[in-house]
Design a protein around this motif. Structure first.
Motif, PDB file in Angstrom:
ATOM      1  N   UNK A   1     -10.989 -33.568  -8.026  1.00 41.22           N
ATOM      2  CA  UNK A   1     -10.301 -34.588  -7.227  1.00 41.22           C
ATOM      3  C   UNK A   1     -10.592 -36.006  -7.711  1.00 41.22           C
ATOM      4  N   UNK A   2     -11.695 -36.213  -8.439  1.00 44.03           N
ATOM      5  CA  UNK A   2     -12.057 -37.539  -8.922  1.00 44.03           C
ATOM      6  C   UNK A   2     -11.561 -37.795 -10.332  1.00 44.03           C
ATOM      7  N   UNK A   3     -11.959 -36.946 -11.268  1.00 43.47           N
ATOM      8  CA  UNK A   3     -11.643 -37.202 -12.677  1.00 43.47           C
ATOM      9  C   UNK A   3     -10.419 -36.437 -13.175  1.00 43.47           C
TER      10      UNK A   3
ATOM     11  N   UNK B   1     -19.170 -36.701  -9.945  1.00 40.10           N
ATOM     12  CA  UNK B   1     -17.809 -36.960  -9.441  1.00 40.10           C
ATOM     13  C   UNK B   1     -17.799 -37.030  -7.919  1.00 40.10           C
ATOM     14  N   UNK B   2     -18.579 -36.193  -7.268  1.00 39.89           N
ATOM     15  CA  UNK B   2     -18.641 -36.218  -5.804  1.00 39.89           C
ATOM     16  C   UNK B   2     -19.199 -37.547  -5.327  1.00 39.89           C
ATOM     17  N   UNK B   3     -20.251 -38.057  -5.961  1.00 40.59           N
ATOM     18  CA  UNK B   3     -20.841 -39.329  -5.537  1.00 40.59           C
ATOM     19  C   UNK B   3     -19.926 -40.502  -5.878  1.00 40.59           C
ATOM     20  N   UNK B   4     -19.213 -40.448  -6.997  1.00 47.37           N
ATOM     21  CA  UNK B   4     -18.262 -41.501  -7.349  1.00 47.37           C
ATOM     22  C   UNK B   4     -17.140 -41.573  -6.324  1.00 47.37           C
ATOM     23  N   UNK B   5     -16.689 -40.439  -5.836  1.00 46.36           N
ATOM     24  CA  UNK B   5     -15.615 -40.404  -4.841  1.00 46.36           C
ATOM     25  C   UNK B   5     -16.073 -41.058  -3.540  1.00 46.36           C
TER      26      UNK B   5
ATOM     27  N   UNK C   1     -14.492 -26.278  -2.575  1.00 47.66           N
ATOM     28  CA  UNK C   1     -14.951 -27.028  -3.743  1.00 47.66           C
ATOM     29  C   UNK C   1     -13.831 -27.929  -4.236  1.00 47.66           C
ATOM     30  N   UNK C   2     -14.133 -29.229  -4.387  1.00 47.39           N
ATOM     31  CA  UNK C   2     -13.121 -30.195  -4.818  1.00 47.39           C
ATOM     32  C   UNK C   2     -13.521 -30.969  -6.071  1.00 47.39           C
ATOM     33  N   UNK C   3     -14.814 -31.002  -6.373  1.00 46.02           N
ATOM     34  CA  UNK C   3     -15.314 -31.825  -7.471  1.00 46.02           C
ATOM     35  C   UNK C   3     -16.011 -30.981  -8.520  1.00 46.02           C
ATOM     36  N   UNK C   4     -15.924 -31.389  -9.783  1.00 49.44           N
ATOM     37  CA  UNK C   4     -16.492 -30.622 -10.878  1.00 49.44           C
ATOM     38  C   UNK C   4     -18.001 -30.809 -11.003  1.00 49.44           C
ATOM     39  N   UNK C   5     -18.535 -31.894 -10.440  1.00 54.03           N
ATOM     40  CA  UNK C   5     -19.965 -32.175 -10.593  1.00 54.03           C
ATOM     41  C   UNK C   5     -20.461 -33.062  -9.453  1.00 54.03           C
ATOM     42  N   UNK C   6     -21.771 -33.191  -9.357  1.00 56.87           N
ATOM     43  CA  UNK C   6     -22.369 -34.087  -8.362  1.00 56.87           C
ATOM     44  C   UNK C   6     -21.991 -35.536  -8.664  1.00 56.87           C
TER      45      UNK C   6
END
Length: 53
Positions: free
Chosen positions: A16-18, A42-46, A35-40
């Motif tokens: 969802x981020x990158x 990307x989750x924190x950037x979102x 699950x929406x993000x490929x990594x921690x």
């Protein structure tokens, strides 16, 4: 013992981020629909982006 699956046979989603594609992982088996993000990262950037508005 269970047969091994080829990585190309696993389900894939887009982050969802990158926007990069990422494949199913065993640790996500119970929560794959959530699950929406490929990594921690990307989750924190979102989250950072959501708070700035």
């Amino acid at each position: 013992m269970a047969r091994m699956r080829k990585k190309s046979d696993l389900p894939v989603k887009s982050c969802a981020t990158c926007g990069r594609p990422f494949a199913w992982r065993k640790k996500w088996a119970a929560v794959w629909d959530e699950v929406r993000y490929c990594s921690d990262k990307c989750r924190s950037e979102r989250r950072k982006g959501d708070n700035s508005t």
